[in-house]
Scaffold this active site. Sequence first.
Site, PDB file in Angstrom:
ATOM      1  N   GLU A 146       0.851  -1.194   0.000  1.00 39.38           N
ATOM      2  CA  GLU A 146       0.000   0.000   0.000  1.00 39.38           C
ATOM      3  C   GLU A 146       0.882   1.237   0.000  1.00 39.38           C
ATOM      4  O   GLU A 146       1.826   1.345   0.790  1.00 39.38           O
ATOM      5  CB  GLU A 146      -0.916   0.007   1.223  1.00 39.38           C
ATOM      6  CG  GLU A 146      -1.784   1.254   1.342  1.00 39.38           C
ATOM      7  CD  GLU A 146      -2.719   1.218   2.550  1.00 39.38           C
ATOM      8  OE1 GLU A 146      -3.183   0.113   2.897  1.00 39.38           O
ATOM      9  OE2 GLU A 146      -2.965   2.280   3.153  1.00 39.38           O
ATOM     10  N   GLU A 151      -2.389  11.214   3.270  1.00 39.19           N
ATOM     11  CA  GLU A 151      -3.418  10.990   4.284  1.00 39.19           C
ATOM     12  C   GLU A 151      -3.422  12.194   5.217  1.00 39.19           C
ATOM     13  O   GLU A 151      -2.369  12.779   5.513  1.00 39.19           O
ATOM     14  CB  GLU A 151      -3.129   9.726   5.096  1.00 39.19           C
ATOM     15  CG  GLU A 151      -3.428   8.427   4.382  1.00 39.19           C
ATOM     16  CD  GLU A 151      -3.242   7.229   5.298  1.00 39.19           C
ATOM     17  OE1 GLU A 151      -4.245   6.578   5.629  1.00 39.19           O
ATOM     18  OE2 GLU A 151      -2.087   6.964   5.683  1.00 39.19           O
TER      19      GLU A 151
END
Length: 701
Positions: A146, A151
């Site tokens: 990932e 974020e």
Amino acid sequence: MNVISGAEKLSVVMFNIIFWFGATCAEAQNCEALVWSDEFENGVAPNPENWVYDIGTGQNGWGNNESQSYTNNTENVRIENGILVIEAHKKNGVWTSSRIKTQGRKNFEFGRIEFRAKLPSGTGTWPALWMLGENITTVGWPECGEIDVMEHVGREPGKIHGSLHSPSSFGATVNTSTKIVNTYNTQFHTYAADWDADKIVFSIDGVNYYTYSPNPKNDANWPFTGQFFIIMNIAMGGTFGGEIDPGLDFARMEVDYVRVYQDIDNITISGEKVLEPNQSKVTFSAPFITGATYNWIVPEGVQVVTGQGTNEIVLDWNQTDGEIQVAVEANCQTFDASFNVQVQVTPTGSFYVLDDFSDDNSDRWEGASLPNIFTLSEANNEMKIDYEVNDPSVLPFTIFNFPGIINMTEYSQLHVKLKTYNLSQSVVVRADLFDDDGVSTTASPVFKLEPLIDDGEYFTYSFDFHGNWASSTNSSEVNSHKIAGLKLFINYGAFGVIAKDSIWLDAITISQSDTPPSNLNRPSHLKAVLKNATVELNWQDNSDNEKGFALYRSLKEASDYTIVEGSINPDVTDYQDQSVGDNTKYYYKILAYNDAGDSEYSNVVTPEPVVVAGFSQYEFEGAIKLFPNPSDNFLNIHLDNSFGSAGNIKMEIYNQVGQHLMSQGVVSNEMKFDISGLAPGVFFVKVFAGKHAVIKKLLKY
């Protein structure tokens, strides 16, 4: 809302990439080009060719105890004024949001993945711009890898996270770093990850802030090879988002674009390969390379509308084929590319000729592949195909590449004029059309040239592809606007046999879907038997709309013919000419007619007084029946009453290569033979009476 025009977007991307190159020159790859992007400039919903949706709450709140339920509703995800909008809403205490991804649509290995976005604010929000390995469906997470390009959690305003998850560190991963962006929710910023086989570098607005490059690399710390897909979403709460502000009921993320750049060592031109005559405003493009100059060269008579000097050019085309060229001068190196454009041919007239074999153009035809052999020869305005099929399962075929790309949307009827003697009893023919992308008309119904007329004279077979453009091997239909050629299958399929034979082609034409045939299908297989000063004639009727038949005869085969009977009933397929003597030899031919005109003539025959035990060879053939055919373990042979007087009758069976397998005397008019010892396949049954024999094909299953 910060909304910018398309021109401003280009200016921004130029600034961002130039700034990135300047800030990270030591790490920049030699030549990076824009290979894919979504600018969100069209439509109301995300482009379904690029994006799919995650729906619902997933397992355990998408594995993170998240509070939202994902939807594909326009309230949660839509395009507004060139911006992708993702919104989270709380109604009656329930949060909804959206998560879109390119899984199964667009995957990438290595390159620069770049998002330009304005993020939501509010405690409990958790927006993310990220990537997962396409192999997640087989190996699971975190083995798939990932890459979290961006974020942000609302409880720490402005703190941007760049992180990686792998089997060696996942969840609360140690492979992470942060950077503060104070205007995260009021201005657009560019979030990017530069990913190659050695490292992943995270940046914001062109400034690098984290590099991940484990050494040595292994499956645990470096699952970042192979294809990855892109994801964008707003989550609410969860293990990372934390508690949600009870007064919060709305969050909004705006994404201006998503772009992927990759290393290149050559370039290609993209655009339509086939154009309509005089088509205007046609776009062609080359990869976008930062700081490069583009010099386009177009054919004479083609006008440049816009774009000279850029990577995308708009042209007004003319009526002829031509080549586009571009020379790209980049800081890294110089590139050259060319692109051939064909102008589609629009048929005219009642019938449009694709090939009449009058110009020695057999080079447009391609023979079969080994082990099957097709020999093509053109002479006397016809083409002969000698075939030797050694493996029918390979689907023997020859390809005819049309002299241009043909628009067959209106001219959807295909006509093939063909003749054969079918001496091997192996001639089975089918014609498939294919477009410029190679998609073929393989879905049923297909154009099988049947019933086969094998009397050695030309016969025109026709099929209307209107409504029959489907392909059984491709999800899209054949593009009837851009037909590039046809495949002619010969002696193919389940009943194909190892055999040699020949067919001849006289013309291949097309006509409009609503154009009736120019003439009737001709009668065929005309046969004649002389008995007691009477010629008995029999023929095969190949039309269902004739008003009658006209029979002609001549003393010489190539001389003028006179009419014998001009109004034979259309339901009749035999005639007795009683106006001949025992010593007179005539040649006969027959045609069909209706109000629209006459058909072509049948084959020419002359009667021969061949007699076997009191009856003719023609009668001999018609007196024998094999059934059932195909057969399983037993074969019945029926002889009519006249045949019983022939005497000395026997039956023999041969395989396809001529090997004799069994013999049996025939002692009665109806006999049953045990053929259970034969393997399934194709065989030939010979029935002998004196010196004469009839050969019939037998299929055993």
